[in-house]
Design an enzyme around this catalytic site. Structure first.
Site, mmCIF file in Angstrom:
data_model
loop_
_atom_site.group_PDB
_atom_site.id
_atom_site.type_symbol
_atom_site.label_atom_id
_atom_site.label_comp_id
_atom_site.label_asym_id
_atom_site.label_seq_id
_atom_site.Cartn_x
_atom_site.Cartn_y
_atom_site.Cartn_z
ATOM 1 N N LYS A 1 -27.597 -32.364 -15.676
ATOM 2 C CA LYS A 1 -28.803 -32.131 -14.855
ATOM 3 C C LYS A 1 -30.011 -32.161 -15.781
ATOM 4 O O LYS A 1 -29.944 -31.619 -16.909
ATOM 5 C CB LYS A 1 -28.641 -30.762 -14.203
ATOM 6 C CG LYS A 1 -29.692 -30.348 -13.199
ATOM 7 C CD LYS A 1 -29.284 -29.022 -12.553
ATOM 8 C CE LYS A 1 -30.228 -28.589 -11.454
ATOM 9 N NZ LYS A 1 -29.753 -27.380 -10.747
ATOM 10 N N SER B 1 -29.549 -27.741 -6.016
ATOM 11 C CA SER B 1 -30.451 -28.655 -6.685
ATOM 12 C C SER B 1 -29.770 -29.569 -7.705
ATOM 13 O O SER B 1 -30.398 -30.512 -8.189
ATOM 14 C CB SER B 1 -31.561 -27.874 -7.380
ATOM 15 O OG SER B 1 -31.029 -27.042 -8.407
ATOM 16 N N SER C 1 -26.773 -23.796 -6.517
ATOM 17 C CA SER C 1 -27.089 -25.186 -6.861
ATOM 18 C C SER C 1 -25.964 -25.963 -7.538
ATOM 19 O O SER C 1 -26.097 -27.172 -7.739
ATOM 20 C CB SER C 1 -28.349 -25.246 -7.728
ATOM 21 O OG SER C 1 -29.479 -24.966 -6.944
#
Lengths: 468, 36
Positions: free
Chosen positions: A86, A162, A186
């Site tokens: 990420k 996310s 997330s």
């Protein structure tokens, strides 16, 4: 040179298989990297998972691994396994954008995030940075600056967020492993929407050093993969105290891979009732399927779960706003308006109630620990529904219409609020998968992973290969 | 404040109300650096 089916098999191989092939000399790390880079070039324009591909670095690293093997040096348990992170993890030489426009102006990071260093120490090969919701304040995987990450099972649908790029890249066969972060859900929400396995470990278990924060008192980091064994192998490589993260627990690593075979026999398992009783048909079907497979006929009430979710919501809004206050004053127009509005409102949350939310957190933790005197594992849905359409603003929750962005994590927030370890497992429903949370007491990741492994071995949970 | 900000502020106050309504003993300490 490998033929097309062999290349395809390689893309869907587990990390454990790839590492074994490289260690045995049947595959070179450089071959795997070239196949991975080619697949990213071919497939990522559809998935939009990657925001940066570190081609040169990956090739250099792979060559070094192949040379190390040739000279008889040990390679590590993840030898030659490609992974991506990420884009809130620092990657030396790149700015850590955290899904934002503003952070693109930052100086490039000087050093990799601690967890990247640990995976590379175990032989893995970083191939890039992954799309995410802006500053991690997101459950959708949509990003106004980089475009939405797209669900490999249906490109019109969200990955969840996310850590949306992490979910899409693993589920779409671009990499076997990815790292994500989880403040309120997330890792677990995109794992559910994309149909993969995700581990949100106990708060303080894995180092967050050199990652861009969101809510320090709630932020976790962890791995996402297509099999339980890969999740465990990766988790074992990531463990260990790190003085650079003030929450990092100062204790010995507790490897879980050697314990998976113990399975779920003898464990006391219950299904979370009350607040966690699913309204949606898919979530209900998923939790029933897991409960039946494990022979669970017992419900358990998690006290004040709705209030716990509210307290997590309040702390997130306030701490998140505090982190961004200067930027909100000076660069408001450079935020995604949906994120800016949430952060701006968070700046006005009453401090007296935020403090009370922290006090409530202690009360809630003590109540939850009492439950774990009586059960070893609690099952709960991961998301209220399967992946919504990209751009969808609301979804039906029983007879209530709720905003997607704030509510896909309705079942994950009350759990991460007190840092419990959770494995999200995918139920391969048709046409879309959906996840179930396997929740254990603090520091008992081993138990959650053992239950996940049993379900996988019995064919109840699996990361489905996309048909498109 | 525009409508998006006002919507989110109402949402925060709705959640804050649930926290506010819960009775807690005076001696319960907050946990700003939390350990599970």
């Amino acid at each position: 040179m490998l033929d097309a089916p062999a290349l395809d098999d390689l893309a869907w191989s587990t990390a454990g298989h790839l590492a074994a092939e490289v260690t045995a000399g049947r595959l070179r790390a450089l071959e795997i990297v070239e196949v991975t880079l080619a697949r990213i070039r071919a497939r990522d324009p559809l998935l939009n998972s990657f925001t940066a591909v570190t081609e040169q670095r990956a090739r250099e690293r792979a060559r070094a691994l192949d040379e190390a093997r040739a000279s008889g040096k040990p390679l590590g348990p993840l030898a030659g396994v490609p992974f991506a992170v990420k884009n809130l993890f620092d990657i030396a030489g790149l700015p850590t954008i955290a899904g934002s426009k503003i952070n693109r102006e930052k100086e490039p990071a000087r050093r990799d995030a601690a967890l990247i260093e640990r995976l590379e120490h175990a032989g893995a090969v970083l191939v890039g940075a992954l799309n995410m919701g802006e500053y991690a304040y997101d459950f959708t995987g949509e990003n106004i600056h980089d475009g939405p990450s797209r669900n490999p099972h249906d490109f019109k649908r969200m990955t969840g967020g996310s850590s949306g790029g992490s979910g899409g890249a693993v589920a779409g066969g671009l990499v076997p492993l990815a790292l994500g972060s989880d403040t309120n859900g997330s890792i677990r929400v995109p794992s559910s929407c994309c149909g993969i396995f995700g581990l949100k470990p106990t708060y303080g278990r894995l180092s967050r050093a050199r990652t861009f924060p969101f809510v320090a008192s709630l932020d976790h980091v962890g791995p996402m993969a297509r099999s339980v064994k890969d999740l465990a192998l990766t988790y074992d490589a990531l463990q260990g105290f790190d003085p650079d993260d003030p929450a990092s627990i100062n204790g010995a690593a507790q490897p879980v891979t050697p314990l998976l075979w113990r399975g779920a026999a003898g464990l006391r398992i219950a299904v979370a009732g009350g607040y966690f009783k699913p309204c949606g048909a898919e979530a209900l079907q998923a939790i029933d399927r897991v409960a039946v497979a494990l022979g669970v006929d017992r419900d358990i009430d998690i006290p004040q779960a709705e209030r716990a979710r509210s307290a997590a919501f309040l702390i997130t809004a306030s701490e998140g706003a505090s982190l961004h206050l200067d930027r909100l004053r000076s660069r408001a127009k450079d935020y995604d308006p949906a994120v800016r509005d949430r952060l701006t409102a968070g700046a006005m949350a009453p401090a007296s109630l935020v403090v009370k939310a922290h006090k409530f957190r202690r009360w809630y933790r003590e109540e939850m620990l009492k439950l774990f005197a009586d059960v070893d594992v609690i099952l709960a849905p991961a998301t209220p529904c399967a992946a919504p359409l990209i751009g969808q603003q609301t979804f039906m929750f029983g007879d209530q219409e709720l905003p997607v962005r704030a509510n896909l994590g309705i079942y994950t927030q009350p759990i991460s609020f007190i840092g419990l370890p959770v494995v999200a497992v995918p139920i391969p429903l048709s046409p879309l998968p959906i996840g179930v949370q396997i929740i254990a007491a603090p520091w008992r990741e081993d138990i959650a992973l053992r239950v996940a492994y049993t379900l996988e071995t019995d064919g109840i949970v699996a990361a489905p290969r996309p048909t498109i | 404040m525009d409508s998006g900000g006002a919507f989110n502020l109402r949402l925060i106050f709705r959640h804050a109300k649930l926290v506010d309504e819960f009775p807690l003993a005076d001696d319960i300490k907050p946990a700003p650096v939390f350990h599970a």
